[in-house]
Design a protein around this motif. Structure first.
Motif, PDB file in Angstrom:
ATOM      1  N   PRO A  98      -5.882  -5.337 -13.935  1.00 58.70           N
ATOM      2  CA  PRO A  98      -4.892  -4.514 -13.241  1.00 58.70           C
ATOM      3  C   PRO A  98      -4.689  -4.976 -11.815  1.00 58.70           C
ATOM      4  N   GLY A  99      -3.663  -4.413 -11.161  1.00 60.11           N
ATOM      5  CA  GLY A  99      -3.379  -4.749  -9.778  1.00 60.11           C
ATOM      6  C   GLY A  99      -2.883  -3.532  -9.031  1.00 60.11           C
ATOM      7  N   LEU A 100      -2.045  -3.757  -8.030  1.00 57.67           N
ATOM      8  CA  LEU A 100      -1.544  -2.677  -7.189  1.00 57.67           C
ATOM      9  C   LEU A 100      -0.096  -2.331  -7.495  1.00 57.67           C
ATOM     10  N   ARG A 101       0.354  -2.660  -8.686  1.00 58.80           N
ATOM     11  CA  ARG A 101       1.698  -2.232  -9.066  1.00 58.80           C
ATOM     12  C   ARG A 101       1.761  -0.714  -9.084  1.00 58.80           C
ATOM     13  N   LEU A 102       2.896  -0.180  -8.680  1.00 62.82           N
ATOM     14  CA  LEU A 102       3.008   1.257  -8.486  1.00 62.82           C
ATOM     15  C   LEU A 102       2.716   2.026  -9.770  1.00 62.82           C
ATOM     16  N   GLY A 103       3.173   1.505 -10.907  1.00 62.76           N
ATOM     17  CA  GLY A 103       2.918   2.181 -12.176  1.00 62.76           C
ATOM     18  C   GLY A 103       1.436   2.271 -12.488  1.00 62.76           C
ATOM     19  N   GLU A 104       0.697   1.226 -12.225  1.00 65.07           N
ATOM     20  CA  GLU A 104      -0.743   1.227 -12.492  1.00 65.07           C
ATOM     21  C   GLU A 104      -1.463   2.176 -11.539  1.00 65.07           C
ATOM     22  N   LEU A 105      -1.053   2.179 -10.271  1.00 69.16           N
ATOM     23  CA  LEU A 105      -1.695   3.092  -9.324  1.00 69.16           C
ATOM     24  C   LEU A 105      -1.417   4.556  -9.686  1.00 69.16           C
ATOM     25  N   ASN A 106      -0.163   4.850 -10.043  1.00 68.12           N
ATOM     26  CA  ASN A 106       0.163   6.234 -10.427  1.00 68.12           C
ATOM     27  C   ASN A 106      -0.626   6.662 -11.666  1.00 68.12           C
ATOM     28  N   GLU A 107      -0.762   5.735 -12.607  1.00 70.45           N
ATOM     29  CA  GLU A 107      -1.539   6.056 -13.814  1.00 70.45           C
ATOM     30  C   GLU A 107      -2.989   6.347 -13.453  1.00 70.45           C
ATOM     31  N   LEU A 108      -3.547   5.537 -12.552  1.00 72.50           N
ATOM     32  CA  LEU A 108      -4.930   5.751 -12.133  1.00 72.50           C
ATOM     33  C   LEU A 108      -5.076   7.094 -11.404  1.00 72.50           C
ATOM     34  N   TYR A 119      -7.819  -2.509  -6.595  1.00 71.58           N
ATOM     35  CA  TYR A 119      -7.729  -1.551  -7.701  1.00 71.58           C
ATOM     36  C   TYR A 119      -9.109  -1.062  -8.106  1.00 71.58           C
ATOM     37  N   ARG A 120     -10.068  -1.979  -8.238  1.00 70.11           N
ATOM     38  CA  ARG A 120     -11.413  -1.583  -8.651  1.00 70.11           C
ATOM     39  C   ARG A 120     -12.096  -0.725  -7.585  1.00 70.11           C
ATOM     40  N   ILE A 121     -11.844  -1.030  -6.321  1.00 74.07           N
ATOM     41  CA  ILE A 121     -12.445  -0.205  -5.262  1.00 74.07           C
ATOM     42  C   ILE A 121     -11.895   1.217  -5.334  1.00 74.07           C
ATOM     43  N   ILE A 122     -10.582   1.341  -5.522  1.00 77.20           N
ATOM     44  CA  ILE A 122      -9.991   2.673  -5.663  1.00 77.20           C
ATOM     45  C   ILE A 122     -10.568   3.385  -6.883  1.00 77.20           C
ATOM     46  N   GLN A 123     -10.647   2.690  -7.985  1.00 74.87           N
ATOM     47  CA  GLN A 123     -11.161   3.291  -9.220  1.00 74.87           C
ATOM     48  C   GLN A 123     -12.592   3.767  -9.049  1.00 74.87           C
ATOM     49  N   GLU A 124     -13.428   2.944  -8.441  1.00 72.05           N
ATOM     50  CA  GLU A 124     -14.830   3.330  -8.253  1.00 72.05           C
ATOM     51  C   GLU A 124     -14.965   4.473  -7.252  1.00 72.05           C
ATOM     52  N   ALA A 125     -14.140   4.437  -6.192  1.00 72.32           N
ATOM     53  CA  ALA A 125     -14.203   5.509  -5.208  1.00 72.32           C
ATOM     54  C   ALA A 125     -13.788   6.839  -5.831  1.00 72.32           C
ATOM     55  N   LEU A 126     -12.778   6.826  -6.698  1.00 70.65           N
ATOM     56  CA  LEU A 126     -12.374   8.051  -7.379  1.00 70.65           C
ATOM     57  C   LEU A 126     -13.476   8.547  -8.315  1.00 70.65           C
TER      58      LEU A 126
END
Length: 398
Positions: free
Chosen positions: A268-278, A310-317
């Protein structure tokens, strides 16, 4: 040392024989052809000629063999001394011994193994020249034979030493390259295992944590739930938490020395759709507010940087749900051009990754791997904050 002494003794014995033969030949040639020696004529007997040859020949024989003890410590000096003595014996005194011939071949071979290859070959050049210069009608046929043998065998001995030396170096270089290649493979495998451990922790642990949180939320949020249903949801939550504990143990083994493989998946990356899904997934799992805040103009960054973010955001959440359940979370991305500023903050008690897992260390490793840095700690006014500075995309550089 013993072999050198034996060769020296043999050389001296053969040189004395040659000196006696040369003296006898000189006595015979002193009588005019056709003249009959009278009893009163003073003709020396065979072997009773000038004593000089009985001194010079043994000394030359020793000179051709005595360099042998030096060939281990000083192979260059031994070869040069043996060659010099051999050339002097043949060219000036027309004498050579079999022991001297053997000593020349041995020192030449040793010179080829330990000295300069070019110098080892050049040292043998005088013998082919002497083979041409020494007349074929020498009274002593052994000199002609020894000279021809040296002309043929001395270069062969030197070249053999050079070949053995090159082969030894080739084997050593091959072994060194193999060791380096094995070390590189092992190092690469360890790095890959660490990467796999991070991926498993970030992806699988994330979903298992969601299962635990959703089971606990459903058990508490549904009023009037039958006792059997509540027990089932409690069991699901307990099983998920046990799975997380076991996964941390297995990940520790994998990070240390495991040798397992994992299938590649689209990163994954920082595309808006992927971030919104996360963000939506985190919001649904926790049942609390989770916001995505974008600053600056979003641009496409290096795939490695986007994956790390993306992984940092995912882990922080995941950490926020685990250690600050029910807390609101803000995810902020600030595109400044030269760098990407990432912040994930919750308004919980500020415990962070107090469980002692690999979450914070994994985030730091990800940031450092792409040339960034990460800081974590209590946020001003309460809560816990994860901040990362990652390489961006300079507009002037394109």
């Amino acid at each position: 040392m013993v072999a050198g002494t034996l060769l020296a003794l043999l050389a001296v014995a053969e040189s004395i024989t040659q000196a006696g033969g040369a003296t006898a030949l000189g006595s015979t040639e002193s009588v005019p052809v056709g003249a009959m020696p009278m009893p009163s004529d003073d003709v020396p007997e065979a072997g009773s000629g000038p004593p000089l040859l009985f001194l010079v020949f043994p000394l030359l024989a020793l000179a051709t063999t005595l360099p042998l003890p030096l060939m281990w410590a000083q192979p260059v000096a031994a070869a040069l001394l043996a060659t010099g003595a051999g050339v002097l014996s043949i060219l000036a005194f027309h004498t050579m011994t079999a022991a001297g011939l053997v000593a020349q071949l041995v020192t030449g071979y040793r010179f080829g193994r330990r000295g300069s290859p070019v110098a080892a070959v050049l040292v043998t050049v005088p013998y082919p020249l002497l083979a041409v210069l020494v007349p074929a009608d020498q009274p002593d046929g052994r000199l002609r034979v020894y000279t021809l043998l040296l002309a043929c065998l001395a270069p062969v001995a030197a070249l053999t030493g050079i070949a053995v030396r090159v082969r030894g170096r080739t084997i050593a270089d091959t072994a060194a390259r193999q060791v380096i290649a094995e070390s590189l493979v092992e190092h690469t495998a360890r790095g890959e295992r660490a990467r796999i451990a991070r991926e498993l922790h970030d992806v699988v642990a994330h979903h298992i944590s969601m299962v635990a949180v959703q089971a606990e939320t459903a058990r508490l949020a549904v009023p009037g739930m039958p006792a059997a249903g509540a027990e089932r949801l409690l069991a699901i939550g307990d099983t998920a938490r046990a799975a997380l504990t076991e996964m941390r143990r297995l990940l520790g083994v994998l990070r240390a020395d495991a040798d397992e493989e994992a299938a590649w998946r689209p990163q994954p990356g920082l595309r808006l759709g992927e971030l919104n899904e996360l963000i939506d997934e985190a919001r649904d799992a926790s049942g609390t507010g989770t916001r995505l805040i974008l600053r600056g103009t979003p641009v496409v960054l290096d795939p490695g940087v986007e994956l790390a973010a993306y992984r940092i955001i995912q882990e922080a959440l995941t950490n926020a749900r685990r250690h600050a359940p029910g807390a609101a979370v803000d995810v902020e991305l600030d595109y400044t051009g030269a760098e990407l500023l990432l912040s994930v903050r919750d308004n919980g008690p500020g415990s962070g990754d107090a469980g002692g897992g690999h979450g914070l260390s994994g985030m730091r490793e990800r940031a450092a791997a792409v040339g960034g840095e990460l800081r974590t700690g209590p946020a001003p006014g309460g809560g816990f904050r994860v901040e990362a500075r990652l390489p961006g995309k300079d507009e002037e550089a394109g």
